[in-house]
Design an enzyme around this catalytic site. Structure first.
Site, PDB file in Angstrom:
ATOM      1  N   SER A  25       0.811  -1.219   0.000  1.00  0.00           N
ATOM      2  CA  SER A  25       0.000   0.000   0.000  1.00  0.00           C
ATOM      3  C   SER A  25       0.844   1.268   0.000  1.00  0.00           C
ATOM      4  CB  SER A  25      -0.944  -0.011   1.208  1.00  0.00           C
ATOM      5  OG  SER A  25      -1.886  -1.031   1.085  1.00  0.00           O
ATOM      6  N   ASP A  30      10.085   6.091  -9.951  1.00  0.00           N
ATOM      7  CA  ASP A  30       9.709   6.790 -11.183  1.00  0.00           C
ATOM      8  C   ASP A  30      10.505   8.081 -11.369  1.00  0.00           C
ATOM      9  OD1 ASP A  30       7.927   4.801 -11.768  1.00  0.00           O
ATOM     10  OD2 ASP A  30       6.155   5.874 -11.054  1.00  0.00           O
ATOM     11  N   LYS A  63      -0.642  -4.291  -3.369  1.00  0.00           N
ATOM     12  CA  LYS A  63      -1.955  -3.759  -2.981  1.00  0.00           C
ATOM     13  C   LYS A  63      -2.067  -2.337  -3.503  1.00  0.00           C
ATOM     14  CE  LYS A  63      -5.040  -2.604   0.800  1.00  0.00           C
ATOM     15  NZ  LYS A  63      -5.196  -1.191   0.413  1.00  0.00           N
TER      16      LYS A  63
END
Length: 710
Positions: A477, A488, A503
């Site tokens: 999560s 990224d 998740k």
């Protein structure tokens, strides 16, 4: 029975502020509520409407839903198939495709039938285990027990159930007996003086151990009230939608709040039930009972009084109820009548206060390597207290830890997110902002709407040096949001397992009482309303975050992660957000490539990979041997095979981890904190993954004099 590695499938939580569910009760009516049946009907009606209108990917309430609910409920009540008979299940199955209609009509017929039968069968089993354990087991018979309960049949009649109990209890007793024999052999080998017991005596002791375990089970079972059992039915229903949509009873909601905030108000003691008594098993460091010093581990609490009020006798009281009397608001007094270990009876007054669960919060350490000082921050979860705006959060604590380490002159940072199951989305975004300039961190999408880009609003970077993030299969999560954003942006190197938990869904929590005015608390529903997407457009759902540098671990092939859950939402992509890659490193790609090459050629990591495959084979072996000699040979075979991997646990370094300077005064006055930190630092020095993360930090070079802004 050789040890089978089991994994608890956790419900990892990401919580956002509650959304308004205005108008949900439009057209919803229910009869006057005057008993428990009507209250339960109300819960079903409210939960169904919320799920149908607001779940991210709602499931049709149809025959498929009915079959799934049926299977979930039977399995949740009787996972080992030791209670229901085949005849019971045949009777229940008449409802298998009709539960959708019952849910729509708030009909409790199926639930009441199954629950009443369950209580009956569990009560009957109380006599089974007593009868079975009263006589010696014959461990010379060539029998086996199939541990694949999911595909095992139910017993035919009471005799069939009795036979299942015989095998399961025999397996438990055999494991205990083997351990007792091994302990005796070890004592003999060490020349220790003791009275050796015969096989017959040890077998009897093993049965007595199993009987005590069963008695503890029945004590705990007796403490579960009707509301908890009904919540099992409601959660069998919500699980059809996805694995993270759950109903909380009022008591479970309180525990959930404590879990999220890391704080509660009370005396700061962990309690357990032993027979009719409530026993102190731990004092939480820094809590009011710990500070007072009069209450001790092992004390038995006999009575509880509120200030000057007459005390209430809690002997024989259910643990949950006893705790309700003991806990209370900050600043109030509770007077505990306790029986000390020496048998004396004392009255101990304690002023309740806020208690922090220290193991919940961020903590840091420093280590010197190659002439440079590095920092490591362990973040167990992304905690927040929604009720207290000024309370500490994961983001405020992380900022403080980073600033403290920066002030000490560390040259690189490791953020350890291993086993971090998530928590608050907002704290994950704020933490990402410590390491990047203002910009997007994650995309969050409601059903049928465009994605909402959540950005870090601060244009101040707290840490502009080398950064490594450690993850494993249980990083979920919010952990995945932070790791994905840093990946990224190419701001951090992600080191760890092949992928994280996976998740990628968002839950919100709503009180049923906010939707229907009712004098008693109805509980809360945690419902999946959104999905996460990385700023590159990919979802973290199912696939998680793939590490830049993959290090083999012992659980690599185990059934862990969102993909192993029941009814997970699918992976998909959306458009990427607008962001610029952070190009502050001189050698980002080269470090990843070189480090991975070194790991792939490392014989130690190759051994870990082989061990992981072996552990998977053990997990997949569902046969437990009930013949003592065969059982023993199977254990010896496993032990012999396992010797090949003994070198794994021998890993250690000469690194010396230390507490940050700000923590030293705290340790000086808190011996328990000092002990905890010593254990943690020792473990860090023997952690191969931390060692690899430090090697990566050593290699990473940051451009100077300034970082390139986004």
């Amino acid at each position: 029975m050789h040890k089978i590695i089991k994994f608890m499938r956790r419900n990892y939580k990401i919580i956002i502020p509650i959304i308004l569910l205005a108008g949900i009760l439009f057209g919803f009516q229910i009869k006057k509520i005057n008993d428990q049946n009507e209250e339960d009907r109300l819960k079903i009606g409210l939960i169904r409407l919320i799920l149908e209108r607001y779940h991210y990917e709602p499931h049709r309430i149809d025959n498929d839903f009915s079959i799934a609910l049926y299977d979930n409920f039977i399995t949740n009540l009787d996972p080992s198939k030791r209670y229901f008979t085949q005849e019971d299940v045949d009777e229940f199955s008449m409802y298998k495709t009709h539960l959708d209609d019952q849910i729509k009509n708030e009909d409790l017929s199926f639930y009441k039938l199954v629950y009443s039968r369950y209580k009956q069968r569990v009560s009957e089993a109380k006599e089974y285990y007593k009868d079975i354990l009263a006589n010696p087991f014959d461990f010379s018979k060539n029998e086996t027990l199939d541990l694949d309960y999911e595909n095992a049949p139910f017993g035919k009649g009471k005799d069939g159930v009795y036979k299942i109990w015989e095998k399961q209890l025999k397996a438990s007793a055999l494991a205990s007996l083997y351990d007792k024999e091994e302990i005796q052999k070890a004592k003999e080998k060490d020349g220790e003086e003791f009275k050796k017991k015969s096989f017959t005596d040890l077998e009897k002791e093993a049965r007595e151990d199993v009987q005590k375990n069963m008695e503890r089970f029945y004590e705990l079972w007796g403490d579960i009230d009707d509301a908890q059992w009904f919540s099992t039915y409601l959660n069998s229903m919500t699980a059809v939608f996805d694995p993270h949509t759950n109903y909380f009873t009022p008591k479970n909601k309180e525990r959930f709040d404590v879990d999220m905030s890391g704080t509660f108000e009370g005396i700061g003691a962990r309690l357990s039930k032993e027979g009719d008594y409530t026993k102190v098993v731990e004092l939480i460091s820094g809590g009011p009972a710990w500070r007072d010093g009069k209450l001790e581990v092992g004390d038995i609490i006999l009575k509880v009084g509120q200030s000057n009020e007459e005390p209430i006798d809690i002997v024989g009281m259910r643990l949950d109820n006893a705790i309700e009397y003991i806990k209370g608001k900050k600043g109030t007094e509770v007077r505990l009548t306790v029986k000390k270990i020496d048998g004396s009876i004392n009255v101990i007054p304690i002023i309740r206060d806020e208690v922090e669960l220290e193991e919940t919060f961020a903590k840091s350490s420093t280590v010197e390597k190659g002439g440079n000082l590095y920092g490591l921050i362990k973040l167990p979860k992304f905690y927040i207290d929604f009720k207290e705006k000024e309370a500490r959060t994961a983001a405020t604590d992380m900022k403080q830890e980073v600033e403290n380490l920066k002030a000490q002159g560390v040259k690189g940072l490791i953020i350890d997110l291993r086993n971090n199951g998530g928590g608050s989305l907002s704290t994950a975004i704020d933490i990402a902002g410590l390491f990047i300039d203002k910009g997007p961190v994650v995309q969050v999408k409601y059903r049928g709407r465009d994605a909402d880009v959540k950005s870090d609003k601060s244009n101040k970077i707290i840490w502009d040096g080398p950064l490594v993030i450690l993850v494993n299969e249980l990083s979920a999560s919010a952990s995945e949001i932070l790791a994905a954003a840093m990946q990224d942006y190419k701001r951090a190197v992600i080191v760890g397992s092949k992928q994280t938990f996976g998740k990628g869904t968002v839950q919100t929590l709503t009180s049923l009482n906010d939707l229907y005015k009712y004098p008693k608390p109805l509980g809360d529903l945690k419902i999946t309303i959104q999905k996460f997407y990385r700023i590159n457009g990919g979802s973290t759902q199912l696939r998680g975050v793939s590490s830049d540098i993959v290090i083999p671990d012992r659980y690599e092939y185990m059934e862990i992660g969102e993909r192993e859950q029941e009814n997970p939402l699918p992976w998909d992509m959306i458009e990427k957000a607008t962001y610029s890659i952070w190009n502050g490193y001189e050698n980002y790609e080269n470090v990843i490539k070189e480090s991975q090459k070194e790991i792939n050629a490392n014989t130690y990591f190759n051994l870990i990979n082989e061990n992981a495959k072996w552990l998977k084979q053990i997990q997949d072996d569902n046969t437990a041997y009930l013949n003592y000699d065969v059982y023993k040979k199977d254990i010896e075979k496993r032990d012999e095979e396992g010797k090949k991997f003994d070198g794994i646990k021998d890993f250690k370094t000469d690194l010396v981890f230390k507490s940050p300077t700000y923590e030293l005064p705290l340790i000086a006055v808190d011996s328990l904190l000092e002990k905890k930190r010593k254990v943690w630092h020792k473990n860090l020095a023997e952690d191969v993954y931390v060692d690899e993360a430090l090697k990566v930090l050593e290699k990473l070079k940051v451009k100077s004099p300034k970082l390139v802004q986004n």
